[in-house]
Design a protein around this motif. Sequence first.
Motif, PDB file in Angstrom:
ATOM      1  N   GLN A 140       4.865  13.992 -40.462  1.00  0.00           N
ATOM      2  CA  GLN A 140       4.799  12.601 -40.010  1.00  0.00           C
ATOM      3  C   GLN A 140       3.611  12.337 -39.082  1.00  0.00           C
ATOM      4  OE1 GLN A 140       8.629  11.928 -38.228  1.00  0.00           O
ATOM      5  NE2 GLN A 140       9.703  11.806 -40.196  1.00  0.00           N
ATOM      6  N   VAL A 141       2.766  13.353 -38.882  1.00  0.00           N
ATOM      7  CA  VAL A 141       1.650  13.204 -37.935  1.00  0.00           C
ATOM      8  C   VAL A 141       0.714  12.072 -38.354  1.00  0.00           C
ATOM      9  CG1 VAL A 141      -0.456  14.299 -37.070  1.00  0.00           C
ATOM     10  CG2 VAL A 141       1.700  15.550 -37.034  1.00  0.00           C
ATOM     11  N   ALA A 142       0.346  12.018 -39.621  1.00  0.00           N
ATOM     12  CA  ALA A 142      -0.613  10.998 -40.078  1.00  0.00           C
ATOM     13  C   ALA A 142      -0.071   9.596 -39.842  1.00  0.00           C
ATOM     14  CB  ALA A 142      -0.945  11.211 -41.548  1.00  0.00           C
ATOM     15  N   SER A 143       1.181   9.354 -40.231  1.00  0.00           N
ATOM     16  CA  SER A 143       1.757   8.015 -40.048  1.00  0.00           C
ATOM     17  C   SER A 143       1.922   7.685 -38.571  1.00  0.00           C
ATOM     18  CB  SER A 143       3.099   7.909 -40.773  1.00  0.00           C
ATOM     19  OG  SER A 143       4.019   8.871 -40.289  1.00  0.00           O
ATOM     20  N   ALA A 144       2.239   8.702 -37.744  1.00  0.00           N
ATOM     21  CA  ALA A 144       2.402   8.466 -36.310  1.00  0.00           C
ATOM     22  C   ALA A 144       1.069   8.121 -35.649  1.00  0.00           C
ATOM     23  CB  ALA A 144       3.017   9.698 -35.646  1.00  0.00           C
ATOM     24  N   VAL A 145       0.011   8.826 -36.039  1.00  0.00           N
ATOM     25  CA  VAL A 145      -1.325   8.514 -35.513  1.00  0.00           C
ATOM     26  C   VAL A 145      -1.718   7.100 -35.914  1.00  0.00           C
ATOM     27  CG1 VAL A 145      -3.794   9.044 -35.705  1.00  0.00           C
ATOM     28  CG2 VAL A 145      -2.136  10.899 -35.416  1.00  0.00           C
ATOM     29  N   GLN A 146      -1.471   6.751 -37.180  1.00  0.00           N
ATOM     30  CA  GLN A 146      -1.792   5.402 -37.660  1.00  0.00           C
ATOM     31  C   GLN A 146      -1.018   4.347 -36.886  1.00  0.00           C
ATOM     32  OE1 GLN A 146      -4.075   4.776 -40.492  1.00  0.00           O
ATOM     33  NE2 GLN A 146      -4.005   2.929 -39.233  1.00  0.00           N
ATOM     34  N   SER A 147       0.220   4.622 -36.562  1.00  0.00           N
ATOM     35  CA  SER A 147       1.071   3.679 -35.816  1.00  0.00           C
ATOM     36  C   SER A 147       0.521   3.442 -34.415  1.00  0.00           C
ATOM     37  CB  SER A 147       2.507   4.212 -35.749  1.00  0.00           C
ATOM     38  OG  SER A 147       3.331   3.345 -34.997  1.00  0.00           O
ATOM     39  N   VAL A 148       0.101   4.504 -33.741  1.00  0.00           N
ATOM     40  CA  VAL A 148      -0.479   4.385 -32.395  1.00  0.00           C
ATOM     41  C   VAL A 148      -1.743   3.523 -32.439  1.00  0.00           C
ATOM     42  CG1 VAL A 148      -1.616   5.621 -30.515  1.00  0.00           C
ATOM     43  CG2 VAL A 148       0.500   6.518 -31.517  1.00  0.00           C
ATOM     44  N   ILE A 149      -2.594   3.776 -33.430  1.00  0.00           N
ATOM     45  CA  ILE A 149      -3.853   3.026 -33.553  1.00  0.00           C
ATOM     46  C   ILE A 149      -3.587   1.555 -33.804  1.00  0.00           C
ATOM     47  CG2 ILE A 149      -5.920   2.747 -34.971  1.00  0.00           C
ATOM     48  CD1 ILE A 149      -5.836   5.797 -35.406  1.00  0.00           C
TER      49      ILE A 149
END
Length: 423
Positions: free
Chosen positions: A410-419
Amino acid sequence: MIQVPRGTADILPGEIELWQYIEDKARDICRRYNYLEIRTPIFEHTELFHRGVGETTDIVEKEMYTFEDRGGRSLTLRPEGTASTVRSYVENKMFGLPQQPTKLYYIGPMFRYERPQAGRMRQFTQFGVEAIGSNSPAIDAETIALAMRFYEELGLKNLHVELNSLGDAESRKAHREALINHFKPHIHEFCSDCQSRLERNPLRILDCKRDADKELMKNAPVILNYLNDESSAYFDKVKKHLDDLGIAYVVNANLVRGLDYYTHTAFEIMERGIGAVSTICGGGRYNGLVKEMGGSDVPGIGFAMSIERVLLALKTQGIELPIERALDCFIIGMGEEAEEKAFLLLDVLRREGLSADKDFLDRKMKAQLKAADRLRAKTVVIIGEDELARGVAVLKNMETGDQQEVAFEQVASAVQSVIEKDK
């Protein structure tokens, strides 16, 4: 140590982003005006520029980089873009395309042996457009409007258009005879270039920089007084279209441009703040050029501007472009196995369209965090031995300092969410 040749420059990271922004803006505005990109060779047969640019121009006589290849052919690094574009138009029979006029643009390096100065290099990058196949005064106005809208969208101010008409062949012939009669009695007082151009192309005398202050230059016959009715009517229509578009201009009867192929409309866009090099765009109509290149008698119009002068004008006016240089994510892996996992996650993030990087110098955690700061990373993902054992990573929002644990998948989606939240 071997250094960069005089009149050229390395464009380094930190500066190249400005170039990319300007080029992207050029491509976008050409898309809106329905101009399509063309890419021609950087070198061409020398004859192309002798015929297309003009034997008596400074470009052909003094500024071209010309050489013989191993087959004894004379080739020249292109000094401008119009001749190459028209050559391609004729050679590739673009006049047969269903959509006419043919509207093209180019962005690429050009080469002229000039004295280097701010905004003028021996290798420079030109953005130009060509509209081939229409005799309409409206497309002259559209061409000028495209250039002005481009500058306006970059935020440039204090610009004005200088406009002139060079007339049709009949008008130019009458003006040519008047120029010869005007200069001939005193041509011995002018430079050798002017003397050689008197009979070959007296219009080029008006473009001379060395003798610009002579009285004969100041009171030389102006082309506007020799326009026939058809040329005058054409010029009036161009001005009306510009008025309708709200584009301010001044008529400059001494504007002749430095290339031989211009007819009817000629124009320059001037910027008041960059010193001696105040012309940031120039162009005009060239109704005889396609025929000169071996094609049919097809009209055309275009302009060209150097990206270097655009950058100089932006700097002079204190305009900062909205360049995004931040990295989406920096991944830190502590320990050999964690490093391997970080390397794999890096690929996952990039496949998802995120900009991401990691340390490749085996630095300590503190040094890696400093590297993330220098890269202006929006997020940092940290993987240690404990996180690796539990299948999670620590995701840190570098703007707020907030941290959370996220499963590897879930790292990619979590990074995208923060951005997305920080936008």
